[in-house]
Motif scaffolding. Structure first.
Motif, PDB file in Angstrom:
ATOM      1  N   LEU A 184     -50.142  -4.444  -1.119  1.00  0.00           N
ATOM      2  CA  LEU A 184     -51.199  -4.978  -1.992  1.00  0.00           C
ATOM      3  C   LEU A 184     -52.486  -5.211  -1.195  1.00  0.00           C
ATOM      4  CD1 LEU A 184     -49.066  -7.429  -4.161  1.00  0.00           C
ATOM      5  CD2 LEU A 184     -50.180  -5.339  -4.956  1.00  0.00           C
ATOM      6  N   ARG A 185     -52.334  -5.639   0.070  1.00  0.00           N
ATOM      7  CA  ARG A 185     -53.538  -5.840   0.900  1.00  0.00           C
ATOM      8  C   ARG A 185     -54.180  -4.517   1.296  1.00  0.00           C
ATOM      9  NH1 ARG A 185     -53.545  -9.771   5.147  1.00  0.00           N
ATOM     10  NH2 ARG A 185     -52.308 -11.588   4.757  1.00  0.00           N
ATOM     11  N   ALA A 186     -53.341  -3.500   1.470  1.00  0.00           N
ATOM     12  CA  ALA A 186     -53.873  -2.196   1.902  1.00  0.00           C
ATOM     13  C   ALA A 186     -54.424  -1.394   0.712  1.00  0.00           C
ATOM     14  CB  ALA A 186     -52.786  -1.391   2.609  1.00  0.00           C
ATOM     15  N   ALA A 187     -54.140  -1.865  -0.496  1.00  0.00           N
ATOM     16  CA  ALA A 187     -54.573  -1.112  -1.689  1.00  0.00           C
ATOM     17  C   ALA A 187     -56.086  -1.194  -1.867  1.00  0.00           C
ATOM     18  CB  ALA A 187     -53.875  -1.685  -2.926  1.00  0.00           C
TER      19      ALA A 187
ATOM     20  N   ASP B 147     -46.752 -14.732   1.298  1.00  0.00           N
ATOM     21  CA  ASP B 147     -46.994 -13.656   2.269  1.00  0.00           C
ATOM     22  C   ASP B 147     -48.449 -13.181   2.224  1.00  0.00           C
ATOM     23  OD1 ASP B 147     -44.376 -13.857   2.960  1.00  0.00           O
ATOM     24  OD2 ASP B 147     -43.717 -12.112   1.818  1.00  0.00           O
ATOM     25  N   LEU B 148     -49.037 -13.194   1.040  1.00  0.00           N
ATOM     26  CA  LEU B 148     -50.437 -12.759   0.941  1.00  0.00           C
ATOM     27  C   LEU B 148     -51.364 -13.756   1.615  1.00  0.00           C
ATOM     28  CD1 LEU B 148     -50.558 -11.425  -2.741  1.00  0.00           C
ATOM     29  CD2 LEU B 148     -50.943 -10.081  -0.669  1.00  0.00           C
ATOM     30  N   ARG B 149     -50.951 -15.022   1.611  1.00  0.00           N
ATOM     31  CA  ARG B 149     -51.791 -16.055   2.247  1.00  0.00           C
ATOM     32  C   ARG B 149     -51.631 -16.079   3.758  1.00  0.00           C
ATOM     33  NH1 ARG B 149     -50.114 -19.366  -2.154  1.00  0.00           N
ATOM     34  NH2 ARG B 149     -48.519 -20.178  -0.791  1.00  0.00           N
ATOM     35  N   SER B 150     -50.428 -15.624   4.255  1.00  0.00           N
ATOM     36  CA  SER B 150     -50.182 -15.707   5.705  1.00  0.00           C
ATOM     37  C   SER B 150     -51.144 -14.789   6.436  1.00  0.00           C
ATOM     38  CB  SER B 150     -48.768 -15.275   6.057  1.00  0.00           C
ATOM     39  OG  SER B 150     -47.881 -15.825   5.153  1.00  0.00           O
TER      40      SER B 150
ATOM     41  N   ARG C 154     -53.541   2.471   4.215  1.00  0.00           N
ATOM     42  CA  ARG C 154     -52.480   2.605   5.241  1.00  0.00           C
ATOM     43  C   ARG C 154     -51.310   1.709   4.851  1.00  0.00           C
ATOM     44  NH1 ARG C 154     -54.364   4.376  10.310  1.00  0.00           N
ATOM     45  NH2 ARG C 154     -52.222   4.164  11.003  1.00  0.00           N
ATOM     46  N   PHE C 155     -50.256   2.348   4.342  1.00  0.00           N
ATOM     47  CA  PHE C 155     -49.134   1.574   3.807  1.00  0.00           C
ATOM     48  C   PHE C 155     -47.928   1.655   4.751  1.00  0.00           C
ATOM     49  CE2 PHE C 155     -51.668   3.069   0.210  1.00  0.00           C
ATOM     50  CZ  PHE C 155     -51.938   1.867  -0.429  1.00  0.00           C
ATOM     51  N   LEU C 156     -47.287   0.516   4.995  1.00  0.00           N
ATOM     52  CA  LEU C 156     -46.058   0.519   5.796  1.00  0.00           C
ATOM     53  C   LEU C 156     -44.988   1.334   5.060  1.00  0.00           C
ATOM     54  CD1 LEU C 156     -45.620  -3.227   6.883  1.00  0.00           C
ATOM     55  CD2 LEU C 156     -46.225  -1.276   8.337  1.00  0.00           C
TER      56      LEU C 156
ATOM     57  N   GLY D 260     -58.577  -1.431 -14.766  1.00  0.00           N
ATOM     58  CA  GLY D 260     -57.356  -1.956 -14.150  1.00  0.00           C
ATOM     59  C   GLY D 260     -56.347  -0.867 -13.846  1.00  0.00           C
ATOM     60  N   ILE D 261     -55.244  -0.858 -14.591  1.00  0.00           N
ATOM     61  CA  ILE D 261     -54.146   0.065 -14.291  1.00  0.00           C
ATOM     62  C   ILE D 261     -54.626   1.521 -14.271  1.00  0.00           C
ATOM     63  CG2 ILE D 261     -51.966   0.981 -15.234  1.00  0.00           C
ATOM     64  CD1 ILE D 261     -51.336  -1.961 -16.066  1.00  0.00           C
ATOM     65  N   ALA D 262     -55.581   1.859 -15.148  1.00  0.00           N
ATOM     66  CA  ALA D 262     -56.045   3.256 -15.214  1.00  0.00           C
ATOM     67  C   ALA D 262     -56.544   3.756 -13.863  1.00  0.00           C
ATOM     68  CB  ALA D 262     -57.148   3.394 -16.271  1.00  0.00           C
ATOM     69  N   VAL D 263     -57.165   2.877 -13.084  1.00  0.00           N
ATOM     70  CA  VAL D 263     -57.746   3.324 -11.804  1.00  0.00           C
ATOM     71  C   VAL D 263     -57.034   2.709 -10.598  1.00  0.00           C
ATOM     72  CG1 VAL D 263     -60.041   3.897 -12.657  1.00  0.00           C
ATOM     73  CG2 VAL D 263     -59.524   1.532 -12.052  1.00  0.00           C
ATOM     74  N   ALA D 264     -55.942   1.971 -10.834  1.00  0.00           N
ATOM     75  CA  ALA D 264     -55.243   1.293  -9.731  1.00  0.00           C
ATOM     76  C   ALA D 264     -54.563   2.300  -8.818  1.00  0.00           C
ATOM     77  CB  ALA D 264     -54.205   0.330 -10.301  1.00  0.00           C
ATOM     78  N   ASP D 265     -54.474   1.956  -7.517  1.00  0.00           N
ATOM     79  CA  ASP D 265     -53.664   2.789  -6.617  1.00  0.00           C
ATOM     80  C   ASP D 265     -52.302   2.146  -6.346  1.00  0.00           C
ATOM     81  OD1 ASP D 265     -54.931   0.787  -5.156  1.00  0.00           O
ATOM     82  OD2 ASP D 265     -55.220   2.011  -3.371  1.00  0.00           O
ATOM     83  N   VAL D 266     -52.215   0.810  -6.475  1.00  0.00           N
ATOM     84  CA  VAL D 266     -50.930   0.122  -6.313  1.00  0.00           C
ATOM     85  C   VAL D 266     -50.725  -0.794  -7.519  1.00  0.00           C
ATOM     86  CG1 VAL D 266     -49.582  -1.485  -4.902  1.00  0.00           C
ATOM     87  CG2 VAL D 266     -51.075   0.185  -3.784  1.00  0.00           C
ATOM     88  N   CYS D 267     -49.594  -0.629  -8.212  1.00  0.00           N
ATOM     89  CA  CYS D 267     -49.305  -1.444  -9.399  1.00  0.00           C
ATOM     90  C   CYS D 267     -48.058  -2.288  -9.151  1.00  0.00           C
ATOM     91  CB  CYS D 267     -49.043  -0.579 -10.628  1.00  0.00           C
ATOM     92  SG  CYS D 267     -50.436   0.432 -11.099  1.00  0.00           S
ATOM     93  N   LEU D 268     -48.194  -3.580  -9.345  1.00  0.00           N
ATOM     94  CA  LEU D 268     -47.044  -4.487  -9.285  1.00  0.00           C
ATOM     95  C   LEU D 268     -46.573  -4.691 -10.717  1.00  0.00           C
ATOM     96  CD1 LEU D 268     -45.242  -6.676  -7.935  1.00  0.00           C
ATOM     97  CD2 LEU D 268     -47.186  -8.246  -8.118  1.00  0.00           C
ATOM     98  N   VAL D 269     -45.343  -4.286 -11.006  1.00  0.00           N
ATOM     99  CA  VAL D 269     -44.876  -4.287 -12.395  1.00  0.00           C
ATOM    100  C   VAL D 269     -43.578  -5.089 -12.542  1.00  0.00           C
ATOM    101  CG1 VAL D 269     -46.021  -2.131 -13.054  1.00  0.00           C
ATOM    102  CG2 VAL D 269     -43.763  -2.023 -12.076  1.00  0.00           C
ATOM    103  N   PRO D 270     -43.697  -6.401 -12.774  1.00  0.00           N
ATOM    104  CA  PRO D 270     -42.484  -7.185 -12.980  1.00  0.00           C
ATOM    105  C   PRO D 270     -41.894  -6.946 -14.367  1.00  0.00           C
ATOM    106  CG  PRO D 270     -44.427  -8.616 -12.594  1.00  0.00           C
ATOM    107  CD  PRO D 270     -44.920  -7.227 -12.843  1.00  0.00           C
ATOM    108  N   LEU D 271     -40.569  -6.912 -14.465  1.00  0.00           N
ATOM    109  CA  LEU D 271     -39.838  -6.750 -15.733  1.00  0.00           C
ATOM    110  C   LEU D 271     -40.372  -5.569 -16.549  1.00  0.00           C
ATOM    111  CD1 LEU D 271     -39.183  -9.639 -14.787  1.00  0.00           C
ATOM    112  CD2 LEU D 271     -39.163 -10.338 -17.153  1.00  0.00           C
TER     113      LEU D 271
END
Ligand code: PTJ
Length: 255
Positions: free
Chosen positions: A65-68, A209-212, A221-223, A149-160
């Motif tokens: 999410l940070r690298a997106a 984790d995002l705050r750390s 650059r994605f792990l 938003g989603i139309a142009v997103a490179d990383v999508c977090l999709v719960p449920l």
């Protein structure tokens, strides 16, 4: 109905009562209760805790999410009811994160209810209330998305999520991070990074984790992540827990 905090499954009962209440207000659809029941069953089998492989997955998700360039989290009725506060924490922890309403059972009223729930929890910008774009090759209302938003997103977090949209998002070249307690679901199988954990636990860990402070990864650059390994680990945990349960207590032969 009054629920006693001494009941051994008090938290589960409170969550169910909350969801039932949100069905009455229209935020959650009745199908959402079925989805929740399925989630509870898998959580039970996983030991109702975050398993180490899910915790590792969440750390990698934070890096993605940070690298997106344009990260977006998709919010449906269940997510708004159960985790609006956690979504607000994500937005605060990663100010570039888009928060988008996306509903399987879409109506303008439900989209506004989700927006209201998110704003009340502190989310500043809510996308997708009036969809402005469409994902190709997806027949359901989940195809209706926001051009910003989603139309142009490179990383999508999709719960449920459902499997169809996960596949459609991937076909468009987007990286998909799912949160789903069922490691066998099509969503978990199709996601680039499946987090097999309960929604609130997963989003709480993710915000942490995002705050750390770990430095800012270069954009794009994605792990690497071993999705199949993570799913196998969740399945193995379930199998181990089941074996523990079916083993007869010492000294008592199985009939
Ligand atoms: O609000 P809408 O109209 O967008 O509809 C939302 C639901 C959830 C009804 C819709 O997306 C749906 O039908 O979902 P599915 O296909 O039943 O998938 C939901 C998945 O989430 C299942 O695999 C469950 O195991 C999982 N799940 C349910 N509750 C949780 C969960 N995973 C993590 N945490 C939970 N609390």
């Amino acid at each position: 109905m009054r629920l006693s905090p001494r009941h051994p499954r008090y938290r589960s009962l409170v969550t169910r009562a909350l969801l039932a209440d949100r069905v009455r207000s229209g935020l959650v659809v009745p199908e959402g209760l079925i989805a929740h029941g399925r989630g509870e069953a898998f959580d039970y089998l996983l030991g109702e805790r975050t398993i180490p492989s899910a915790r590792r997955a969440t750390r990698v998700a934070a890096q993605w999410l940070r690298a997106a360039r344009r990260p977006v989290v998709s919010v449906n009725g269940n997510v708004a009811a159960l985790a609006a506060r956690e979504v607000a924490r994500l937005e605060r922890a990663l100010p570039g994160l888009g928060v988008e309403v996306n509903l399987f059972h879409r109506s303008p009223r439900r989209a506004r209810l989700v927006e209201r729930e998110l704003r009340a929890a502190g989310v500043r910008t809510v996308l997708g209330v009036r969809p402005t774009a469409r994902l190709p090759r997806l027949p359901s209302d989940r195809a209706r998305v926001d051009q910003r938003g989603i139309a142009v997103a490179d990383v999508c977090l999709v719960p449920l999520e459902d499997g169809d949209r996960t596949e459609a998002l991937r076909a468009l070249g987007k990286r998909v991070i799912s949160v789903d307690l069922n490691p066998l679901s099509r969503t978990s199988r199709a996601a680039d990074l499946p987090i097999v954990d309960e929604l609130v636990r997963a989003l709480t860990n993710l915000a942490h984790d995002l705050r750390s402070p770990r430095g800012n990864p270069a954009a794009g650059r994605f792990l690497p992540f071993d999705a199949a390994g993570a799913l196998q680990d969740a399945e193995a945990t379930i199998a181990r827990n089941l074996r523990k349960r079916v083993r007869p207590p010492p000294g008592r032969p199985r009939r």
